[in-house]
Write an enzyme that holds these catalytic residues in place. Structure first.
Site, PDB file in Angstrom:
ATOM      1  N   LYS A 173       0.837  -1.212   0.000  1.00 32.67           N
ATOM      2  CA  LYS A 173       0.000   0.000   0.000  1.00 32.67           C
ATOM      3  C   LYS A 173       0.866   1.255   0.000  1.00 32.67           C
ATOM      4  CE  LYS A 173      -3.756   2.440   0.026  1.00 32.67           C
ATOM      5  NZ  LYS A 173      -4.826   2.344   1.033  1.00 32.67           N
ATOM      6  N   LYS A 241      -1.269  11.498   5.154  1.00 28.74           N
ATOM      7  CA  LYS A 241      -0.897  10.561   6.219  1.00 28.74           C
ATOM      8  C   LYS A 241      -0.262   9.301   5.630  1.00 28.74           C
ATOM      9  CE  LYS A 241      -3.623   7.561   7.347  1.00 28.74           C
ATOM     10  NZ  LYS A 241      -3.877   6.117   7.018  1.00 28.74           N
TER      11      LYS A 241
END
Length: 298
Positions: A173, A241
């Site tokens: 990811k 983030k």
């Protein structure tokens, strides 16, 4: 076929449509969200509401988690009235959140001490993919846990890719978010040039999306950039983030990411100017001749 009881914790932009698909597929569904009002649409469709994460987990064999960051996941799993207080030995946590690989590994170890399994399974494909059940699921964890979870994963995802032990899904990811950063920023730059040249933007995009320049961003977010309107698909602040995780992961591996570092700086400026809750495609604001008030750039 009898379906396992599923608890779904975290009903945000991705979690809510994922949970709706789980319910529609016939899984007995228990839902809990820290902002309780988010449970109501699913309850109206037949889901059971739980007052705490512990209560939701107590009745479930599969416990799906889809939360915003490391702190939120740790709190829901191990905080007061968290999953750890209710989950039965033999149950399995499936974490769809995007968090650091090291956090996933630590959580898996703590749950393992309670006899509870864990998969990290961050997703990519946006809110469109969540609604359609076409998300790509990036999975880390044991093969046995994956096979137990597969009937649920097949409902929410169009592709399930297993990369190895816990944490490996999160590592992939991180790679994904680097690609997202570059592709969105490149699209914003390209449209800025096309606009400055007076080209017909819709026609340009239609011509390029079938060639070598095609990307998910071009196909799904060019319209938002052209219209200078950024309805929520995936929040810019959340991508920032995620990009921080990717940059930290790269630094630990001795890899320098100049493009991602540049995009991170642009995102910081946009967030400071109040655009953090817009879609990531709001990167186009940086290149707009009518940039938002308060947005400073060199």
């Amino acid at each position: 076929m009898t379906r396992s009881f599923v608890a779904f914790l975290g009903l945000g932009a991705l979690g809510a449509p994922m949970a709706a698909r789980v319910l529609a597929a016939g899984f007995p569904l228990i839902v809990h969200n820290r902002t309780r009002g988010a449970e109501e649409p699913l309850a109206a469709s037949g889901a059971t509401r739980a007052s705490t994460a512990a209560a939701a987990a107590a009745s479930a064999e599969l416990i799906a988690v889809c939360l915003s960051d490391d702190t939120a996941v740790e709190e829901v799993l191990f905080g007061p009235a968290g999953v750890a207080e209710g989950a039965a030995p033999g149950s399995l946590v499936i974490d769809f959140s995007t968090i650091a690989a090291a956090t996933s590994q630590r959580l898996a170890a703590r749950l393992g001490e309670l006899g509870v399994g864990y998969l990290d399974a961050p997703v990519t494909g946006g809110t469109e993919g969540a609604r359609a059940g076409t998300l790509s699921l990036l999975v880390g964890g044991s093969s046995n846990h994956l096979e137990r979870a597969r009937p649920l994963l097949e409902v929410v995802g169009g592709r399930i890719s297993h990369f190895g032990p816990v944490g490996s899904g999160q590592q992939v990811k991180a790679v994904n978010q680097i690609l997202v950063a570059g592709s969105y920023a490149a699209l914003a730059e390209g449209l800025a040039l096309a606009r400055a040249l007076g080209l017909p933007l819709q026609q340009v995009c239609a011509a390029l999306e079938v060639g070598a320049a095609s990307s998910w961003a071009l196909q799904h977010r060019a319209g938002a950039m052209i219209d200078d309107s950024y309805p929520l698909g995936f929040r810019l602040a959340l991508h920032r983030k995620d990009l921080a995780i990717a940059l930290k992961t790269a630094a630990a591996a001795g890899v320098t990411l100049p493009i991602s570092t540049s995009v991170a700086g642009i995102e910081d400026a946009l967030i400071a100017a109040g655009h953090g809750d817009e879609d990531v495609s709001a990167l186009a604001r940086w290149f707009s001749p009518n940039q938002a008030p308060g947005l400073l750039r060199e």
